[in-house]
Write an enzyme that holds these catalytic residues in place. Structure first.
Site, PDB file in Angstrom:
ATOM      1  CG  HIS A 136      -1.625   1.301   1.439  1.00  0.00           C
ATOM      2  ND1 HIS A 136      -2.348   1.931   0.447  1.00  0.00           N
ATOM      3  CD2 HIS A 136      -1.723   2.102   2.537  1.00  0.00           C
ATOM      4  CE1 HIS A 136      -2.868   3.047   0.916  1.00  0.00           C
ATOM      5  NE2 HIS A 136      -2.495   3.175   2.184  1.00  0.00           N
TER       6      HIS A 136
ATOM      7  CG  HIS B 286      -0.559   7.461   0.877  1.00  0.00           C
ATOM      8  ND1 HIS B 286      -1.775   8.026   1.156  1.00  0.00           N
ATOM      9  CD2 HIS B 286      -0.426   6.431   1.756  1.00  0.00           C
ATOM     10  CE1 HIS B 286      -2.356   7.394   2.159  1.00  0.00           C
ATOM     11  NE2 HIS B 286      -1.541   6.413   2.539  1.00  0.00           N
TER      12      HIS B 286
ATOM     13  CG  ASP C 175       3.299  -5.229 -21.702  1.00  0.00           C
ATOM     14  OD1 ASP C 175       2.769  -5.939 -22.572  1.00  0.00           O
ATOM     15  OD2 ASP C 175       4.206  -4.405 -21.940  1.00  0.00           O
TER      16      ASP C 175
ATOM     17  CG  HIS D 207      -6.779   5.648   1.393  1.00  0.00           C
ATOM     18  ND1 HIS D 207      -7.095   4.564   2.183  1.00  0.00           N
ATOM     19  CD2 HIS D 207      -5.515   5.996   1.729  1.00  0.00           C
ATOM     20  CE1 HIS D 207      -6.073   4.293   2.985  1.00  0.00           C
ATOM     21  NE2 HIS D 207      -5.098   5.136   2.726  1.00  0.00           N
TER      22      HIS D 207
ATOM     23  CE1 TYR E 246       9.320  -8.932 -22.733  1.00  0.00           C
ATOM     24  CE2 TYR E 246       9.515  -9.770 -20.495  1.00  0.00           C
ATOM     25  CZ  TYR E 246       9.836  -8.825 -21.470  1.00  0.00           C
ATOM     26  OH  TYR E 246      10.680  -7.794 -21.150  1.00  0.00           O
TER      27      TYR E 246
END
Length: 234
Positions: free
Chosen positions: A95, A97, A120, A169, A227
């Site tokens: 997580h 910001h 991709d 958020h 790939y």
């Protein structure tokens, strides 16, 4: 010390977020789960990244009870726990910001798949949650955030789009382990930035076609992926 290897991996994921400029001050966190032991390792709340050591990481059970660690776990722990319980194939969560992804979250807009770089890694737009009701915010806010994320994936494959924007958020990203979750957070910020500039250059820019999108996504994911170099058979 419990889960020493997982502690090192989670520490590495947290520091990867810092190295890529995705966190400011003590914002953000990464975690991982031991599915075998049903234990989660997560960054402690508010501790500067340059002070983090493996022993500082906090281990909890899936109910949030601290099993090992002297520090308070991240305040986002309930969100992580709800995602681990709701998305059984993920092993790590990051997580942040980060600037551009957070801007999309604050604008309450999904990130459209405007080009092949997005395709991709994300098999569709990166969704944004609905805004939470006041009652959800007032009661168990962080757990309610997890509920909002899971609702955003109703009818979507969380493994094919391993990230979300929480309205007002910021972003969460995940993967089979904490390192991959941090990698997806890095890629998410990159495609968020590119989408921002693309729409700044051409406000009428639209999503690429599904055939082109699928061609790029499936070249890197799934049984027909071509790939990179083939893995050696053991």
């Amino acid at each position: 010390m419990l889960l020493p290897d997982l502690r090192k991996a989670v520490l590495g994921a947290n520091l990867e977020l810092v190295r890529n400029g995705l966190v400011l001050d003590t914002f953000g966190n990464a975690s991982a789960i031991s599915r075998k032991k049903s234990l989660v390792v997560i960054k402690p709340s508010g501790l500067p990244y340059d002070q983090l050591r493996p022993a500082d990481l906090v281990i909890t059970d899936l109910n949030g009870k601290v099993v090992e660690g002297k520090l308070r776990p991240s305040s986002d722990l309930p969100t992580h726990l709800f995602l681990y319980k709701s998305f059984p194939s993920i092993g790590g969560i990051s997580h942040t910001h980060s600037e551009y992804a957070t801007a999309w979250a604050r604008a309450r807009r999904p990130i459209p798949y405007l080009g092949t770089t997005h395709a991709d890694y994300f098999h569709g737009p990166v969704p944004v949650t609905q805004e939470m009701a006041d009652a959800e915010i007032a009661s168990k806010y962080e757990e309610s955030t997890g509920h909002a994320i899971v609702r955003a994936f109703a009818g979507l494959d969380y493994s094919a789009v391993p990230a979300v924007l929480v309205a007002n958020h910021g972003p969460f990203a995940w993967g089979p382990d904490s390192a991959t979750s941090a990698y997806h957070a890095v890629i998410l910020e990159s495609v968020a930035r590119m989408a921002y500039f693309t729409l700044g250059i051409n406000q009428q820019a639209t999503a690429i076609g599904r055939l082109l999108h699928g061609q790029h996504y499936l070249s890197k994911h799934g049984p027909a992926a071509c790939y990179g170099q083939p893995k050696e058979k053991k």
